[in-house]
Enzyme design. Structure first.
Site, mmCIF file in Angstrom:
data_model
loop_
_atom_site.group_PDB
_atom_site.id
_atom_site.type_symbol
_atom_site.label_atom_id
_atom_site.label_comp_id
_atom_site.label_asym_id
_atom_site.label_seq_id
_atom_site.Cartn_x
_atom_site.Cartn_y
_atom_site.Cartn_z
ATOM 1 N N GLY A 16 1.386 4.526 -18.790
ATOM 2 C CA GLY A 16 2.693 4.405 -18.140
ATOM 3 C C GLY A 16 3.173 2.969 -18.104
ATOM 4 O O GLY A 16 2.551 2.048 -18.654
ATOM 5 N N VAL A 18 3.582 0.664 -15.414
ATOM 6 C CA VAL A 18 2.709 -0.302 -14.731
ATOM 7 C C VAL A 18 1.300 -0.267 -15.310
ATOM 8 O O VAL A 18 0.677 -1.313 -15.548
ATOM 9 C CB VAL A 18 2.651 -0.018 -13.203
ATOM 10 C CG1 VAL A 18 1.681 -0.975 -12.527
ATOM 11 C CG2 VAL A 18 4.032 -0.119 -12.568
ATOM 12 N N LEU A 84 -3.402 5.155 -10.995
ATOM 13 C CA LEU A 84 -1.947 5.004 -11.101
ATOM 14 C C LEU A 84 -1.300 6.276 -11.641
ATOM 15 O O LEU A 84 -0.099 6.283 -11.913
ATOM 16 C CB LEU A 84 -1.591 3.824 -12.019
ATOM 17 C CG LEU A 84 -1.618 2.433 -11.384
ATOM 18 C CD1 LEU A 84 -3.049 1.974 -11.161
ATOM 19 C CD2 LEU A 84 -0.877 1.430 -12.239
ATOM 20 N N TYR A 156 6.388 14.028 -3.935
ATOM 21 C CA TYR A 156 5.894 12.671 -4.225
ATOM 22 C C TYR A 156 5.428 11.989 -2.932
ATOM 23 O O TYR A 156 4.286 11.544 -2.833
ATOM 24 C CB TYR A 156 7.020 11.879 -4.885
ATOM 25 C CG TYR A 156 6.648 10.491 -5.341
ATOM 26 C CD1 TYR A 156 5.851 10.279 -6.462
ATOM 27 C CD2 TYR A 156 7.118 9.367 -4.654
ATOM 28 C CE1 TYR A 156 5.528 8.987 -6.887
ATOM 29 C CE2 TYR A 156 6.809 8.085 -5.075
ATOM 30 C CZ TYR A 156 6.015 7.898 -6.191
ATOM 31 O OH TYR A 156 5.703 6.623 -6.612
ATOM 32 N N THR A 186 9.367 -1.521 -8.607
ATOM 33 C CA THR A 186 8.915 -2.478 -9.624
ATOM 34 C C THR A 186 9.657 -2.191 -10.928
ATOM 35 O O THR A 186 9.957 -1.039 -11.238
ATOM 36 C CB THR A 186 7.392 -2.343 -9.812
ATOM 37 O OG1 THR A 186 6.769 -2.601 -8.550
ATOM 38 C CG2 THR A 186 6.858 -3.307 -10.849
HETATM 39 P P1 NAD Z 1 5.023 5.937 -14.966
HETATM 40 O O1 NAD Z 1 5.620 7.288 -14.845
HETATM 41 O O2 NAD Z 1 5.523 5.022 -16.025
HETATM 42 O O3 NAD Z 1 3.439 6.023 -15.139
HETATM 43 C C1 NAD Z 1 2.666 7.076 -14.616
HETATM 44 C C2 NAD Z 1 1.607 7.413 -15.647
HETATM 45 O O4 NAD Z 1 0.760 8.454 -15.090
HETATM 46 C C3 NAD Z 1 2.200 7.970 -16.939
HETATM 47 O O5 NAD Z 1 1.550 7.384 -18.037
HETATM 48 C C4 NAD Z 1 1.926 9.469 -16.843
HETATM 49 O O6 NAD Z 1 1.846 10.077 -18.108
HETATM 50 C C5 NAD Z 1 0.620 9.487 -16.079
HETATM 51 N N1 NAD Z 1 0.367 10.744 -15.342
HETATM 52 C C6 NAD Z 1 1.206 11.389 -14.505
HETATM 53 N N2 NAD Z 1 0.589 12.490 -14.004
HETATM 54 C C7 NAD Z 1 -0.657 12.518 -14.551
HETATM 55 C C8 NAD Z 1 -1.750 13.414 -14.444
HETATM 56 N N3 NAD Z 1 -1.704 14.499 -13.653
HETATM 57 N N4 NAD Z 1 -2.877 13.154 -15.169
HETATM 58 C C9 NAD Z 1 -2.939 12.057 -15.968
HETATM 59 N N5 NAD Z 1 -1.932 11.174 -16.110
HETATM 60 C C10 NAD Z 1 -0.802 11.401 -15.404
HETATM 61 O O7 NAD Z 1 5.165 5.261 -13.523
HETATM 62 P P2 NAD Z 1 4.864 3.767 -13.073
HETATM 63 O O8 NAD Z 1 6.128 3.170 -12.609
HETATM 64 O O9 NAD Z 1 4.058 3.074 -14.102
HETATM 65 O O10 NAD Z 1 3.981 4.017 -11.778
HETATM 66 C C11 NAD Z 1 2.565 3.898 -11.819
HETATM 67 C C12 NAD Z 1 2.002 4.207 -10.437
HETATM 68 O O11 NAD Z 1 2.525 3.290 -9.481
HETATM 69 C C13 NAD Z 1 2.350 5.606 -9.937
HETATM 70 O O12 NAD Z 1 1.241 6.157 -9.264
HETATM 71 C C14 NAD Z 1 3.473 5.360 -8.968
HETATM 72 O O13 NAD Z 1 3.516 6.344 -7.945
HETATM 73 C C15 NAD Z 1 3.127 3.996 -8.410
HETATM 74 N N6 NAD Z 1 4.343 3.299 -7.950
HETATM 75 C C16 NAD Z 1 5.203 2.756 -8.853
HETATM 76 C C17 NAD Z 1 6.364 2.157 -8.405
HETATM 77 C C18 NAD Z 1 7.342 1.528 -9.357
HETATM 78 O O14 NAD Z 1 8.391 1.062 -8.907
HETATM 79 N N7 NAD Z 1 7.062 1.451 -10.643
HETATM 80 C C19 NAD Z 1 6.648 2.117 -7.038
HETATM 81 C C20 NAD Z 1 5.760 2.713 -6.153
HETATM 82 C C21 NAD Z 1 4.593 3.284 -6.621
#
Ligand code: NAD
Ligand code: UDP
Length: 348
Positions: A16, A18, A84, A156, A186
Site C-alpha cells: 500500500g 504507507v 498496516l 473502519y 497522511t
Molecule cells: P492503503 O490502502 O494504501 O494500504 C493498505 C494496504 O493493506 C494495501 O496494500 C491493501 O492491499 C492491504 N490490505 C488491505 N486489507 C488487507 C487484508 N485483509 N489482508 C492483506 N492485506 C490487506 O492505505 P494506507 O494509506 O497505506 O494505510 C496504511 C495503514 O495506515 C492502514 O492500516 C490505515 O488504516 C492506516 N492509516 C493510514 C492513514 C493515512 O492517512 N494514510 C491514516 C490513518 C491510518
C-alpha cells in the site's frame, strides 16, 4: 534498528501507500522485509523497484487467513511485525465493509498470534478515526472519541478500535510487546490516483483540469502529514525502549480547511479547474488535529516536511506516473462490493 541489524520485519499491507514507503525505509536500515498483502488497494508497482532485492519477500495473502507456513513454522523468524493491512480511504474501506471490519479484528488477531509465537515486537497502525467526530480539540491520546458505531464509517473506526483493544489485551497479558500508532491524515507519492482521499483527488483533478470536488462547505479541517515524516515516526515508535505503553498520535498538527487545501493546490498547479461542491459524506468529522506532545516526549519525533514541500513532491509524483499504472483496478477482497457512492451517502 541500525545498518548492521539483520533483523526481519513483517510488513502487513506493505504494497500500500504507507506500507511500501515503510518497506523502503526498513530495507535502507539494513533489515530484511517480508511483505504480506492481498492487493485489495495495494499495487505491485509500489514494490516493483524491489524485484531483485534479495532482502525482500512478498507474500500474496489475506491477513484474515492464518499466516503462511514459512512464517509460523520457523523458517522466517521476524523481530518486528508491523500491521498496516487495511484499506484506508473511505470509499475503498466502505466498498466491502464486512471485509474491512474482519481485516482489523481477525487480521490483527492473526498477526498478534504470529508475534506471540515468534517473540516479535508488534505495531498496530491505528487511526485518528478512533476519535470519530471529535468533541475535544486538538485530540490527545487520553480522549476516548465520539464514534457512530452503526454508521457507514463504523466498519473502519470500530474495527480499528477493536484492534487497539485486542493489542492492549495482548500487551497487558505480557503475550506480546506491542505499540499502537494513531495515524492522522497522511499524503504523498504512491497514493492511488483513484484512492478517493482528498489530497489525491484534488491533485489529480487539478492536473487534468477537471472539476475539483469539495464535499460539504469545505470548512471542515484536517491536518496533513507527509509520508516520509510518518514512516520515521512509525520506526521510532517500534524501536523505542522507553517505559511508555499507551497509544501514540502520529500526525502533523498543522490544521487546514479542505477549501484552503483545494485553493493552495489550484494555485500551485495553475489549473483551469473550477471548484464544485458535493454533499458531505455521512459522519464526516468536522475537524481534526493531533496533539503530538507524547510523540515529542517519548519518541523525540515531530514532522519536518512543510505542507508546501510535501504537496510539491506529491504533485510531481502524480504528474510523472502514467495513468494506467496509477489506476490499476481494485482487487475485490472477498464478497460483493457496493459502489463508493452507495456507501458514502448511505444513511446509517
Ligand atoms: P492503503 O490502502 O494504501 O494500504 C493498505 C494496504 O493493506 C494495501 O496494500 C491493501 O492491499 C492491504 N490490505 C488491505 N486489507 C488487507 C487484508 N485483509 N489482508 C492483506 N492485506 C490487506 O492505505 P494506507 O494509506 O497505506 O494505510 C496504511 C495503514 O495506515 C492502514 O492500516 C490505515 O488504516 C492506516 N492509516 C493510514 C492513514 C493515512 O492517512 N494514510 C491514516 C490513518 C491510518
Ligand atoms: N473530501 C473532499 N473532496 C474529495 C475527497 C474528500 O472534500 O474529493 C473531504 C472529505 O469529505 C473529508 C476530507 O476531505 O472532509 C478528508 O477526506 P479523506 O477521505 O481524505 O480523509 P478522512 O475523511 O478519512 O479524513
Amino acid at each position: 534498528m541500525n545498518k548492521k541489524d539483520e533483523a526481519i520485519a513483517v510488513v502487513a499491507g506493505g504494497a500500500g501507500f504507507v506500507g511500501s514507503h515503510l518497506t523502503d525505509a526498513l530495507l535502507a536500515r539494513g533489515l530484511r522485509v517480508v511483505c504480506i498483502d492481498n492487493f485489495q488497494t495495494g499495487r505491485f508497482d509500489n514494490l516493483a523497484h524491489l524485484e531483485h532485492e534479495p532482502r525482500f519477500d512478498l507474500i500474496d495473502a489475506d491477513v484474515i487467513d492464518p499466516p503462511p507456513g514459512k512464517l509460523t513454522r520457523g523458517s522466517i523468524k521476524p523481530s518486528y511485525v508491523f500491521n498496516l493491512a487495511c484499506a484506508a480511504s473511505p470509499p475503498h474501506y466502505q466498498a466491502d465493509p464486512e471485509h474491512t471490519l474482519m481485516t482489523s479484528v481477525v487480521g490483527t488477531h492473526q498477526l498478534l498470534h504470529l508475534a506471540e509465537m515468534t517473540g516479535a515486537r508488534f505495531l498496530q497502525a491505528s487511526t485518528s478515526e478512533v476519535y470519530g467526530d471529535p468533541e475535544v480539540h486538538p485530540q490527545r491520546e487520553s480522549y476516548w472519541g465520539n464514534v457512530n458505531p452503526i454508521g457507514p464509517r463504523a466498519c473502519y473506526d470500530e474495527g480499528k478500535r477493536a484492534a487497539e483493544a485486542l493489542t492492549f489485551d495482548f500487551l497487558r497479558a505480557r503475550r506480546v510487546d506491542a505499540r499502537v500508532a494513531r495515524i492522522f491524515n497522511t499524503y504523498g507519492p504512491r497514493m492511488r490516483a483513484d484512492d478517493g482521499r482528498v489530497v489525491s483527488n484534488i491533485i489529480t483533478q487539478a492536473l487534468a483540469d477537471d472539476d475539483i470536488t469539495i464535499y460539504g462547505s469545505g470548512e471542515q479541517t484536517r491536518s496533513f502529514c507527509y509520508v516520509e515524516d510518518l514512516v520515521r515516526g512509525l520506526i521510532a515508535l517500534m524501536t523505542h525502549e522507553k517505559d511508555y505503553r499507551g497509544a501514540v498520535n502520529l500526525g502533523n498538527p498543522n490544521e487546514i480547511s479542505v477549501r484552503e487545501l483545494a485553493e493552495r493546490v489550484v494555485e500551485m498547479i495553475g489549473t483551469r479547474s473550477s471548484i464544485i461542491f458535493r454533499p458531505l459524506p455521512v459522519d464526516d468529522p468536522r475537524r481534526r488535529r493531533p496533539d503530538i506532545t507524547v510523540a515529542k516526549e517519548v519518541l523525540n519525533w515531530q514532522p519536518e516536511v512543510p505542507l508546501a514541500d510535501g504537496l510539491a513532491r506529491t504533485i510531481q509524483h502524480f504528474s510523472s506516473v502514467a495513468d494506467a499504472a496509477a489506476k490499476v483496478p481494485l482487487r475485490t477482497a472477498s464478497r460483493k462490493r457496493r459502489t463508493a457512492d452507495e456507501n458514502r451517502y448511505a444513511a446509517s
